[in-house]
Design a protein around this motif. Sequence first.
Motif, PDB file in Angstrom:
ATOM      1  N   TYR A 126       0.834  -1.119  -0.071  1.00  0.00           N
ATOM      2  CA  TYR A 126       0.012  -0.105   0.157  1.00  0.00           C
ATOM      3  C   TYR A 126       0.871   1.340   0.169  1.00  0.00           C
ATOM      4  O   TYR A 126       2.061   1.196   0.170  1.00  0.00           O
ATOM      5  CB  TYR A 126      -0.926  -0.040   1.269  1.00  0.00           C
TER       6      TYR A 126
ATOM      7  N   LYS B 106       0.679   3.575   2.127  1.00  0.00           N
ATOM      8  CA  LYS B 106       0.957   3.741   3.599  1.00  0.00           C
ATOM      9  C   LYS B 106       2.229   3.213   3.913  1.00  0.00           C
ATOM     10  O   LYS B 106       3.171   3.620   4.712  1.00  0.00           O
ATOM     11  CB  LYS B 106      -0.157   3.427   4.504  1.00  0.00           C
ATOM     12  N   ASP B 107       2.644   2.110   3.004  1.00  0.00           N
ATOM     13  CA  ASP B 107       3.799   1.412   3.354  1.00  0.00           C
ATOM     14  C   ASP B 107       5.234   2.046   2.934  1.00  0.00           C
ATOM     15  O   ASP B 107       6.421   2.134   3.277  1.00  0.00           O
ATOM     16  CB  ASP B 107       3.925  -0.016   2.694  1.00  0.00           C
TER      17      ASP B 107
ATOM     18  N   ASP C  76      -4.653   3.623   1.769  1.00  0.00           N
ATOM     19  CA  ASP C  76      -4.763   1.995   1.538  1.00  0.00           C
ATOM     20  C   ASP C  76      -4.796   1.784   0.009  1.00  0.00           C
ATOM     21  O   ASP C  76      -5.339   0.778  -0.213  1.00  0.00           O
ATOM     22  CB  ASP C  76      -6.045   1.588   2.172  1.00  0.00           C
TER      23      ASP C  76
ATOM     24  N   SER D  63      -3.238   0.617  -3.276  1.00  0.00           N
ATOM     25  CA  SER D  63      -2.120  -0.153  -3.840  1.00  0.00           C
ATOM     26  C   SER D  63      -1.139   0.696  -4.606  1.00  0.00           C
ATOM     27  O   SER D  63      -1.457   1.748  -5.297  1.00  0.00           O
ATOM     28  CB  SER D  63      -2.654  -1.327  -4.755  1.00  0.00           C
TER      29      SER D  63
ATOM     30  N   LYS E 232      -6.067  10.985   4.647  1.00  0.00           N
ATOM     31  CA  LYS E 232      -6.975  10.042   5.551  1.00  0.00           C
ATOM     32  C   LYS E 232      -8.048  10.876   6.361  1.00  0.00           C
ATOM     33  O   LYS E 232      -7.763  11.672   7.105  1.00  0.00           O
ATOM     34  CB  LYS E 232      -6.269   9.139   6.296  1.00  0.00           C
TER      35      LYS E 232
END
Length: 153
Positions: free
Chosen positions: A22, A24-25, A106, A108, A128
């Motif tokens: 994602y 966020k990673d 979230d 991809s 978010k």
Amino acid sequence: MVKSYQGVRVVEDKKKSLQPIYVKDYMTTNLITFNPEDGIDKVVDILTSKRISGGPVVDNSGKLVGMISEGDCLKQIIKGKYSNTPDLGGKVSEHMSTEVLTMGPDLSIFDAAQKFLTLKVRRCPVMKEGNLVGQISISDIIKAVQDLKSTTW
């Protein structure tokens, strides 16, 4: 009778290989932001000293109101060249992009990469629940791809 030897087979962990990666990673969360009242000269100084190519513009309450980039600053530099007055005057609010594509944490990284290609942008704020939580860039996506193993494609 012919026997075939294929060697040792690597059994993939199905759960691991199907894990999505994602935004966020890989997004940057320690952001350098600008204020609409900042001067272009300040932006140029920060962009060059921090070796970044742009960033989000937030108002005094922390709400995302735009993006400023090297390209936006370059327009002011060229404008000064044409009038023979090398001037980095003006405020961020006069040069920033106000129509800003945002992404959710979230999403991809492959979907994010597709958006970058389609919309021809280099960075994107990550939002978010209406709050700025980070920024993802093309270089962040490239880093994510380097971390992938060929079995996770």
